[in-house]
Scaffold this motif. Sequence first.
Motif, PDB file in Angstrom:
ATOM      1  N   GLU A  37      24.419 -46.816  -7.420  1.00 31.88           N
ATOM      2  CA  GLU A  37      25.770 -46.671  -6.874  1.00 31.88           C
ATOM      3  C   GLU A  37      25.861 -47.299  -5.487  1.00 31.88           C
ATOM      4  O   GLU A  37      26.846 -47.966  -5.154  1.00 31.88           O
ATOM      5  CB  GLU A  37      26.159 -45.193  -6.828  1.00 31.88           C
ATOM      6  CG  GLU A  37      26.429 -44.590  -8.207  1.00 31.88           C
ATOM      7  CD  GLU A  37      26.668 -43.097  -8.164  1.00 31.88           C
ATOM      8  OE1 GLU A  37      26.261 -42.468  -7.158  1.00 31.88           O
ATOM      9  OE2 GLU A  37      27.244 -42.561  -9.125  1.00 31.88           O
ATOM     10  N   THR A  38      24.829 -47.099  -4.674  1.00 30.18           N
ATOM     11  CA  THR A  38      24.790 -47.703  -3.344  1.00 30.18           C
ATOM     12  C   THR A  38      24.711 -49.223  -3.445  1.00 30.18           C
ATOM     13  O   THR A  38      25.364 -49.948  -2.678  1.00 30.18           O
ATOM     14  CB  THR A  38      23.580 -47.176  -2.554  1.00 30.18           C
ATOM     15  OG1 THR A  38      23.656 -45.749  -2.477  1.00 30.18           O
ATOM     16  CG2 THR A  38      23.555 -47.746  -1.141  1.00 30.18           C
ATOM     17  N   ALA A  39      23.924 -49.701  -4.411  1.00 30.30           N
ATOM     18  CA  ALA A  39      23.796 -51.148  -4.605  1.00 30.30           C
ATOM     19  C   ALA A  39      25.137 -51.765  -4.986  1.00 30.30           C
ATOM     20  O   ALA A  39      25.486 -52.859  -4.513  1.00 30.30           O
ATOM     21  CB  ALA A  39      22.759 -51.439  -5.679  1.00 30.30           C
ATOM     22  N   ILE A  40      25.903 -51.073  -5.816  1.00 34.61           N
ATOM     23  CA  ILE A  40      27.193 -51.600  -6.245  1.00 34.61           C
ATOM     24  C   ILE A  40      28.176 -51.643  -5.081  1.00 34.61           C
ATOM     25  O   ILE A  40      29.029 -52.546  -5.005  1.00 34.61           O
ATOM     26  CB  ILE A  40      27.736 -50.774  -7.433  1.00 34.61           C
ATOM     27  CG1 ILE A  40      26.911 -51.094  -8.693  1.00 34.61           C
ATOM     28  CG2 ILE A  40      29.212 -51.051  -7.675  1.00 34.61           C
ATOM     29  CD1 ILE A  40      27.195 -50.192  -9.863  1.00 34.61           C
ATOM     30  N   GLU A  41      28.055 -50.701  -4.162  1.00 36.10           N
ATOM     31  CA  GLU A  41      28.900 -50.761  -2.964  1.00 36.10           C
ATOM     32  C   GLU A  41      28.618 -52.041  -2.170  1.00 36.10           C
ATOM     33  O   GLU A  41      29.533 -52.647  -1.599  1.00 36.10           O
ATOM     34  CB  GLU A  41      28.654 -49.541  -2.084  1.00 36.10           C
ATOM     35  CG  GLU A  41      29.168 -48.228  -2.692  1.00 36.10           C
ATOM     36  CD  GLU A  41      28.809 -47.028  -1.831  1.00 36.10           C
ATOM     37  OE1 GLU A  41      28.258 -47.231  -0.730  1.00 36.10           O
ATOM     38  OE2 GLU A  41      29.088 -45.895  -2.264  1.00 36.10           O
ATOM     39  N   ALA A  42      27.346 -52.456  -2.168  1.00 34.75           N
ATOM     40  CA  ALA A  42      26.972 -53.673  -1.444  1.00 34.75           C
ATOM     41  C   ALA A  42      27.277 -54.935  -2.250  1.00 34.75           C
ATOM     42  O   ALA A  42      27.609 -55.977  -1.670  1.00 34.75           O
ATOM     43  CB  ALA A  42      25.485 -53.630  -1.083  1.00 34.75           C
ATOM     44  N   ARG A  43      27.160 -54.837  -3.582  1.00 29.88           N
ATOM     45  CA  ARG A  43      27.383 -56.010  -4.450  1.00 29.88           C
ATOM     46  C   ARG A  43      28.277 -55.579  -5.621  1.00 29.88           C
ATOM     47  O   ARG A  43      27.813 -55.437  -6.755  1.00 29.88           O
ATOM     48  CB  ARG A  43      26.058 -56.557  -4.964  1.00 29.88           C
ATOM     49  CG  ARG A  43      25.129 -57.078  -3.876  1.00 29.88           C
ATOM     50  CD  ARG A  43      23.772 -57.504  -4.448  1.00 29.88           C
ATOM     51  NE  ARG A  43      23.909 -58.560  -5.426  1.00 29.88           N
ATOM     52  CZ  ARG A  43      23.935 -59.868  -5.138  1.00 29.88           C
ATOM     53  NH1 ARG A  43      23.826 -60.266  -3.883  1.00 29.88           N
ATOM     54  NH2 ARG A  43      24.052 -60.775  -6.086  1.00 29.88           N
ATOM     55  N   HIS A  50      25.963 -52.951 -12.599  1.00 27.53           N
ATOM     56  CA  HIS A  50      26.857 -52.093 -13.392  1.00 27.53           C
ATOM     57  C   HIS A  50      26.209 -51.721 -14.723  1.00 27.53           C
ATOM     58  O   HIS A  50      26.303 -50.572 -15.175  1.00 27.53           O
ATOM     59  CB  HIS A  50      28.186 -52.809 -13.632  1.00 27.53           C
ATOM     60  CG  HIS A  50      29.063 -52.890 -12.430  1.00 27.53           C
ATOM     61  ND1 HIS A  50      29.821 -51.829 -11.990  1.00 27.53           N
ATOM     62  CD2 HIS A  50      29.297 -53.916 -11.560  1.00 27.53           C
ATOM     63  CE1 HIS A  50      30.510 -52.191 -10.909  1.00 27.53           C
ATOM     64  NE2 HIS A  50      30.196 -53.445 -10.625  1.00 27.53           N
ATOM     65  N   TYR A  51      25.551 -52.709 -15.337  1.00 26.41           N
ATOM     66  CA  TYR A  51      24.905 -52.434 -16.631  1.00 26.41           C
ATOM     67  C   TYR A  51      23.771 -51.423 -16.492  1.00 26.41           C
ATOM     68  O   TYR A  51      23.690 -50.467 -17.274  1.00 26.41           O
ATOM     69  CB  TYR A  51      24.377 -53.737 -17.241  1.00 26.41           C
ATOM     70  CG  TYR A  51      23.539 -53.504 -18.480  1.00 26.41           C
ATOM     71  CD1 TYR A  51      24.066 -52.831 -19.581  1.00 26.41           C
ATOM     72  CD2 TYR A  51      22.215 -53.939 -18.546  1.00 26.41           C
ATOM     73  CE1 TYR A  51      23.303 -52.601 -20.716  1.00 26.41           C
ATOM     74  CE2 TYR A  51      21.457 -53.718 -19.678  1.00 26.41           C
ATOM     75  CZ  TYR A  51      22.005 -53.046 -20.758  1.00 26.41           C
ATOM     76  OH  TYR A  51      21.240 -52.810 -21.873  1.00 26.41           O
ATOM     77  N   PHE A  52      22.901 -51.610 -15.513  1.00 30.33           N
ATOM     78  CA  PHE A  52      21.783 -50.688 -15.337  1.00 30.33           C
ATOM     79  C   PHE A  52      22.277 -49.277 -15.040  1.00 30.33           C
ATOM     80  O   PHE A  52      21.724 -48.292 -15.542  1.00 30.33           O
ATOM     81  CB  PHE A  52      20.869 -51.172 -14.215  1.00 30.33           C
ATOM     82  CG  PHE A  52      20.174 -52.482 -14.502  1.00 30.33           C
ATOM     83  CD1 PHE A  52      19.748 -52.794 -15.779  1.00 30.33           C
ATOM     84  CD2 PHE A  52      19.951 -53.408 -13.494  1.00 30.33           C
ATOM     85  CE1 PHE A  52      19.112 -53.990 -16.061  1.00 30.33           C
ATOM     86  CE2 PHE A  52      19.319 -54.610 -13.754  1.00 30.33           C
ATOM     87  CZ  PHE A  52      18.902 -54.911 -15.040  1.00 30.33           C
ATOM     88  N   LEU A  53      23.324 -49.162 -14.218  1.00 30.71           N
ATOM     89  CA  LEU A  53      23.871 -47.843 -13.918  1.00 30.71           C
ATOM     90  C   LEU A  53      24.491 -47.229 -15.174  1.00 30.71           C
ATOM     91  O   LEU A  53      24.319 -46.036 -15.448  1.00 30.71           O
ATOM     92  CB  LEU A  53      24.901 -47.942 -12.801  1.00 30.71           C
ATOM     93  CG  LEU A  53      25.577 -46.629 -12.380  1.00 30.71           C
ATOM     94  CD1 LEU A  53      24.542 -45.565 -12.005  1.00 30.71           C
ATOM     95  CD2 LEU A  53      26.532 -46.868 -11.214  1.00 30.71           C
ATOM     96  N   GLY A  54      25.176 -48.061 -15.957  1.00 29.63           N
ATOM     97  CA  GLY A  54      25.736 -47.564 -17.212  1.00 29.63           C
ATOM     98  C   GLY A  54      24.672 -47.044 -18.154  1.00 29.63           C
ATOM     99  O   GLY A  54      24.862 -46.019 -18.823  1.00 29.63           O
ATOM    100  N   ARG A  69      31.096 -48.285 -16.590  1.00 31.01           N
ATOM    101  CA  ARG A  69      30.173 -49.265 -16.011  1.00 31.01           C
ATOM    102  C   ARG A  69      29.918 -50.431 -16.959  1.00 31.01           C
ATOM    103  O   ARG A  69      29.802 -51.582 -16.525  1.00 31.01           O
ATOM    104  CB  ARG A  69      28.858 -48.570 -15.632  1.00 31.01           C
ATOM    105  CG  ARG A  69      28.998 -47.601 -14.476  1.00 31.01           C
ATOM    106  CD  ARG A  69      29.569 -48.287 -13.241  1.00 31.01           C
ATOM    107  NE  ARG A  69      29.766 -47.339 -12.154  1.00 31.01           N
ATOM    108  CZ  ARG A  69      30.281 -47.660 -10.976  1.00 31.01           C
ATOM    109  NH1 ARG A  69      30.665 -48.906 -10.749  1.00 31.01           N
ATOM    110  NH2 ARG A  69      30.425 -46.753 -10.042  1.00 31.01           N
ATOM    111  N   TYR A  70      29.821 -50.159 -18.246  1.00 30.99           N
ATOM    112  CA  TYR A  70      29.637 -51.252 -19.197  1.00 30.99           C
ATOM    113  C   TYR A  70      30.845 -52.184 -19.185  1.00 30.99           C
ATOM    114  O   TYR A  70      30.699 -53.413 -19.262  1.00 30.99           O
ATOM    115  CB  TYR A  70      29.413 -50.714 -20.607  1.00 30.99           C
ATOM    116  CG  TYR A  70      28.062 -50.067 -20.831  1.00 30.99           C
ATOM    117  CD1 TYR A  70      26.943 -50.477 -20.132  1.00 30.99           C
ATOM    118  CD2 TYR A  70      27.911 -49.047 -21.776  1.00 30.99           C
ATOM    119  CE1 TYR A  70      25.710 -49.887 -20.348  1.00 30.99           C
ATOM    120  CE2 TYR A  70      26.679 -48.461 -22.000  1.00 30.99           C
ATOM    121  CZ  TYR A  70      25.576 -48.875 -21.286  1.00 30.99           C
ATOM    122  OH  TYR A  70      24.360 -48.286 -21.515  1.00 30.99           O
TER     123      TYR A  70
END
Length: 219
Positions: A37-43, A50-54, A69-70
């Motif tokens: 989630e933190t990574a997605i805030e940065a990128r 998004h896929y890995f988080l999903g 996320r998918y």
Amino acid sequence: AFQKAIELDPTDSAGYEQLARLYAKTGRLNEAVTTYETAIEARPEDPNLHYFLGTLYAFGGAQDKAIERYESAIRYGPDLAYPKNDLAYIYAESGENLDRALDLAQDAKAALPDTATVADTLGWVLFKRGIASAAISYLKEAVANSDGDIAVSGISMHHLAQAYEADGNPEKARETLQRAIADLDKHAAEQRASGEPVRPEPAWAAEVRTMLARLERGG
């Protein structure tokens, strides 16, 4: 070291991915989720994040969050096949959005023609759409391409048996279920012979045994 790498370059996704995977492998799923989630805030437009988080959300049973996320992964990475496959499978399991599920599964199959899980997803979507006869060939392909991985072939054989039954061929369904159980028992015997602890049976095994018992009773 991974945390330090993130501090040095918060926009580099590699540090986040490595840290999150370390958390996931050591059972710290909440921390893995937080890291992504933190990574997605940065990128925010990185489709793989998004896929890995999903995938983590799906593993944890948070299907609505996984779907979100998918969908984001597909929006930012329209050529990525695995988010399409995994999203199609979630829709098939829920019985919802089956038209979209079919489109996604067909796209994934075109991109990954020899991948067992992708063939299984397409077959399962077709089954859920009530087209058992069309599902059978893809589910047979999934079993054939599983390379002896019981975690993959077992689920595909369960799906295949359901498709055979729906297509009016209970004998083929019984044979498929018997093979799934035989493979499962063989895998357990190999674990015992190697001195490994025998792992609990996967969730699908109980469903396979229940379905086989019903078919053997003629029901």
